[in-house]
Motif scaffolding. Structure first.
Motif, PDB file in Angstrom:
ATOM      1  N   ALA A 143      -4.813  25.368  34.572  1.00  0.00           N
ATOM      2  CA  ALA A 143      -4.955  25.184  33.180  1.00  0.00           C
ATOM      3  C   ALA A 143      -6.064  25.321  32.602  1.00  0.00           C
ATOM      4  CB  ALA A 143      -4.302  23.490  32.969  1.00  0.00           C
ATOM      5  N   GLU A 145      -8.153  27.837  33.781  1.00  0.00           N
ATOM      6  CA  GLU A 145      -8.425  29.308  33.659  1.00  0.00           C
ATOM      7  C   GLU A 145      -7.417  29.683  32.393  1.00  0.00           C
ATOM      8  OE1 GLU A 145      -6.992  30.510  37.577  1.00  0.00           O
ATOM      9  OE2 GLU A 145      -8.737  29.813  38.484  1.00  0.00           O
ATOM     10  N   ARG A 146      -6.626  29.044  31.940  1.00  0.00           N
ATOM     11  CA  ARG A 146      -5.453  29.467  30.935  1.00  0.00           C
ATOM     12  C   ARG A 146      -6.494  29.226  29.669  1.00  0.00           C
ATOM     13  NH1 ARG A 146      -1.235  26.656  33.579  1.00  0.00           N
ATOM     14  NH2 ARG A 146      -1.323  25.356  32.068  1.00  0.00           N
ATOM     15  N   ASP A 148      -8.856  29.417  26.280  1.00  0.00           N
ATOM     16  CA  ASP A 148      -9.633  30.515  25.779  1.00  0.00           C
ATOM     17  C   ASP A 148     -11.107  30.401  26.271  1.00  0.00           C
ATOM     18  OD1 ASP A 148     -11.337  29.162  23.419  1.00  0.00           O
ATOM     19  OD2 ASP A 148      -9.148  28.476  23.011  1.00  0.00           O
ATOM     20  N   THR A 236       4.933  24.772  34.532  1.00  0.00           N
ATOM     21  CA  THR A 236       3.569  24.786  35.188  1.00  0.00           C
ATOM     22  C   THR A 236       3.663  23.910  36.374  1.00  0.00           C
ATOM     23  OG1 THR A 236       2.464  23.166  33.877  1.00  0.00           O
ATOM     24  CG2 THR A 236       2.498  25.618  33.211  1.00  0.00           C
TER      25      THR A 236
END
Length: 295
Positions: A143, A145-146, A148, A236
């Motif tokens: 999460a 890494e996802r 911005d 996820t």
């Protein structure tokens, strides 16, 4: 040892290894520890998970927690997660044991409300219902890494407050007893936990989180809720369907989890050991600057 991937980018089943192997063999422990750092959730099937063996396995990963006041297993190294009353029968839905099970169905990471948070939890299935009662996991590393880049940078210097009573109040106002409230005052932790082994960052949140340091209360809670929803977005998660003899361990620094409901008349008995995080696990970097000295 064979490593079989399970979840969407995290989680693995380890085959050809037992709890006894890890407890007694340095080489096996090293391989399992490396898999733990990489996959965050590890599944061991068909284990003989006695209390003695589970504790010996758990001690390999660090110092075991002593179970807090107000829990089944208080004063021992075991958390007893059960809906079976003293008479051997399943308790009714409004019983305190049932309400505590409902609280565990909120997304959370274990022990974020304690003065020393947890590295890992090890959960063994002793009695499982015929249907339901799964445990669902998400990777807060993936999460993170996802997110911005601007939000990632913001969170790395942000801190959130965690309180056991806050999460329990979402189920019933008095579910956290006065003794628990007194023993478990709110704790403040950095909102990103960086793994010192591989350098990966992970969002560190839970249903226990209620405020962000330096933010107005409503705005901080809104940010927490948005991050929780982002980390647990559909598609996820890994849903573990329990079988008798299963043992699952997870990295509380890099995951959240929740129990899933099961029929109220069916018994469920799980036993959890929880390992405290140490400075080697990165806990020294998680405290606000004014209190970064180890507890």
């Amino acid at each position: 040892m064979d490593i079989v991937p399970l979840g969407p980018g995290f989680g693995a089943e380890l085959r050809g290894v037992t709890l006894a192997d890890v407890a007694s063999d340095d080489g096996v422990y090293a391989a399992v520890r490396a898999a733990f750092e990489e996959h965050s959730v590890l599944v061991f099937r068909d284990q003989e998970a006695t209390d003695e063996l589970q504790l010996a396995f758990s001690r390999r990963f660090g110092p075991p927690e002593v179970t807090k006041v107000g829990s089944q297993g208080t004063g021992s190294h075991f958390v007893i997660l059960s809906t079976i009353g003293a008479d051997g029968k399943v308790v009714p839905p409004d019983h305190r044991l049932s309400l505590r099970s409902k609280a565990n169905q909120l997304w959370h990471t274990d022990s974020s409300f304690k003065r020393v948070p947890a590295l890992t939890s090890i959960l063994s299935a002793r009695i499982i219902p015929a249907n339901g009662g799964e445990t669902e996991y998400v990777s807060t590393r993936l999460a993170f890494e996802r997110l911005d880049p601007a939000m990632r940078n913001r969170l790395q210097s942000s801190f959130a407050w965690h309180d056991y009573a806050h999460s329990r109040s979402q189920i019933a106002p008095d579910l956290a007893s006065p003794e628990e409230r007194g023993a478990l005052p709110p704790q403040c932790w950095r909102m990103v936990w960086k793994n010192p082994v591989n350098g990966h960052g992970a969002i560190y949140l839970a249903s226990h989180a209620y405020a962000v340091e330096g933010m107005e209360k409503a705005a901080g809670k809104k940010l927490i809720d948005e991050l929780m929803a982002f980390a647990t977005a559909p598609g996820t998660s890994y849903l573990h369907q329990w079988r008798r003899g299963d043992v699952v361990m997870w990295d509380n620094r890099a995951t959240m989890h929740r129990g899933r409901p099961w029929p109220a008349h069916e018994a469920r008995l799980m036993v959890r050991t929880t390992i405290s995080a140490t400075d080697a696990d990165g806990v020294d970097t998680m405290r606000p600057p004014s209190s970064q000295a180890a507890e």
